[in-house]
Design a protein around this motif. Structure first.
Motif, short mmCIF file in Angstrom:
data_model
loop_
_atom_site.label_atom_id
_atom_site.label_comp_id
_atom_site.label_asym_id
_atom_site.label_seq_id
_atom_site.Cartn_x
_atom_site.Cartn_y
_atom_site.Cartn_z
N LEU A 21 0.65 -1.29 0.46
CA LEU A 21 0.50 -0.41 0.33
C LEU A 21 1.31 1.59 0.19
N CYS A 22 2.04 1.25 0.47
CA CYS A 22 2.70 2.07 0.85
C CYS A 22 3.18 2.60 -0.79
N ALA A 23 4.15 1.44 -1.42
CA ALA A 23 4.23 1.88 -2.58
C ALA A 23 3.28 2.57 -4.12
N LEU A 24 1.86 1.79 -3.14
CA LEU A 24 1.55 2.21 -4.77
C LEU A 24 0.67 3.65 -3.93
N PHE A 25 0.89 4.32 -2.80
CA PHE A 25 0.86 5.54 -2.48
C PHE A 25 1.62 6.73 -3.45
N VAL A 26 2.76 5.98 -2.99
CA VAL A 26 3.95 6.79 -4.06
C VAL A 26 4.27 7.23 -4.65
N VAL A 27 3.49 5.52 -5.95
CA VAL A 27 3.90 5.96 -7.26
C VAL A 27 2.63 6.89 -7.45
N VAL A 28 1.20 6.43 -6.40
CA VAL A 28 -0.18 7.10 -7.19
C VAL A 28 0.94 9.28 -7.29
N THR A 29 1.11 9.22 -6.07
CA THR A 29 2.02 10.57 -5.89
C THR A 29 3.11 11.53 -6.35
N ILE A 30 3.96 10.26 -7.06
CA ILE A 30 4.34 10.99 -8.31
C ILE A 30 3.77 11.19 -9.47
N ILE A 31 2.95 10.25 -9.62
CA ILE A 31 2.07 10.54 -11.39
C ILE A 31 1.35 11.79 -11.13
N VAL A 32 0.76 11.80 -9.78
CA VAL A 32 -0.05 13.47 -9.36
C VAL A 32 0.77 14.49 -10.18
#
Length: 342
Positions: free
Chosen positions: A294-305
């Motif tokens: 989940l933490c990795a998913l949050f990081v990926v989504v934030t970087i995309i944004v």
């Protein structure tokens, strides 16, 4: 949801102050506990062992003083069977608050009341987050799946709304189920992610406000949102990356990283013989793997944004705000007087 735009100044600033107050309360609650009590509550079962004697021996070995009797008193005073390895933050906050409040009102007889009152307080806080998150998540799921199947993005469609809601409920429903079936699951899995994810969301909100300012043609005011966004995103992304680093033998680092905790617990699993200790160790591994994903998913989504925000702002600053993908799609402003006349 507000009568006038100027009211958001008080609402936003007031919310920030209240959020900060909650953080200060949590820090104060943790500081009220002695180091021995704190580590008895927050150390994983794999290192504390199966009883208060082994837990006290471990805590004393790392330089802090506590006796098996003190560990037992932590639980008996608040009406619990044990307070060992009650990680996740909530029991620490509740215990610290109990240590403070029982000296003001009720004495030792009301310690159990204050402890469970604090736990209830935290549960209600989480409940409101789940409620709002489910409704917001439903819109997000419909928007994402709408890119694959256009009719799914219709938020007024009852069937697609139900399907999107069920997807969101399945997400937090799993955590609820694991909390019931696994003593180390549920909120104990989710809580360690709150710090990073909550402030990542704040950073994303600031990025959204930045794009809105650019679309409104008020780029010269964008520093108001860009400056705090940079600070919030750097600190939270750095913290999230630390949570994903593999074990390296450093005690502080390995206690923070979900990946390191899972690796170290897995390494100790082969040496355990007690079925209860094995079961707890397996739960620790499973829950930290979930947290890491989940933490990795949050990081990926934030970087995309972040990437999309930079891309859109650069495009808008070059005069492309009303072209193709960047065409303004906000609803037209309707003066309040129109509603009053209606």
């Amino acid at each position: 949801m507000v009568e006038r735009e100027t009211h958001t100044l008080f609402i936003g600033y007031g919310s920030m102050l209240m959020e900060s107050l909650v953080g200060v309360m949590a820090l104060v609650a943790a500081c009220i506990l002695s180091p021995g009590e704190y580590f008895a509550i927050n150390s994983p079962a794999a290192v504390l062992g199966k009883d208060a004697v082994s837990a006290a021996a471990y805590i004393n070995s790392i330089g802090f003083s506590i006796t098996p009797e003190q560990i037992g008193a932590l639980a008996s005073n608040v009406g619990e069977t044990t307070m060992m390895s009650r990680t996740g933050g909530a029991p620490t906050f509740a215990m610290g608050l109990t240590m403070l409040l029982h000296q003001i009102i009720g004495g030792k007889e009301l310690m159990a009341f204050w402890y469970h009152f604090a736990i209830l307080f935290e549960a209600l806080f989480i409940l409101t987050a789940v409620d709002a998150g489910t409704r917001t998540g439903r819109f997000m799921v419909q928007e994402i799946l709408g890119n694959v199947y256009k009719p799914f993005s219709d938020t007024k469609n009852f069937l697609y709304g139900i399907i999107a809601t069920l997807i969101c409920v399945a997400g937090w429903g799993y955590l609820l189920y694991s909390g019931v079936t696994d003593p180390m699951g549920g909120i104990y899995t989710l809580w360690p992610l709150f710090g990073a994810s909550n402030q990542m969301l704040a950073g994303i909100a600031l990025l959204l406000a930045t794009v809105v300012l650019f679309k409104m043609g008020k780029q010269k005011y964008a520093f108001v949102t860009i400056a705090p966004a940079i600070w919030v995103l750097i600190t939270t992304l750095y913290a999230a990356i630390l949570k994903l680093m593999p074990a390296n033998g450093e005690r502080v680092h390995d206690a923070v990283s979900h990946v390191a905790i899972a690796q170290n617990t897995a390494a100790k699993l082969a040496g355990l013989s007690d079925p209860a200790a094995i079961e707890k160790a397996q739960a620790i591994i499973r829950n930290n793997v979930i947290d890491a994903v989940l933490c990795a998913l949050f990081v990926v989504v934030t970087i995309i944004v972040i990437a999309q925000t930079i891309r859109m702002c650069l495009k808008i600053s070059k005069g492309g705000a009303n072209e193709g993908y960047f065409k303004l799609a906000e609803s037209e402003h309707i003066d309040r007087g129109v509603y009053e006349k209606a």
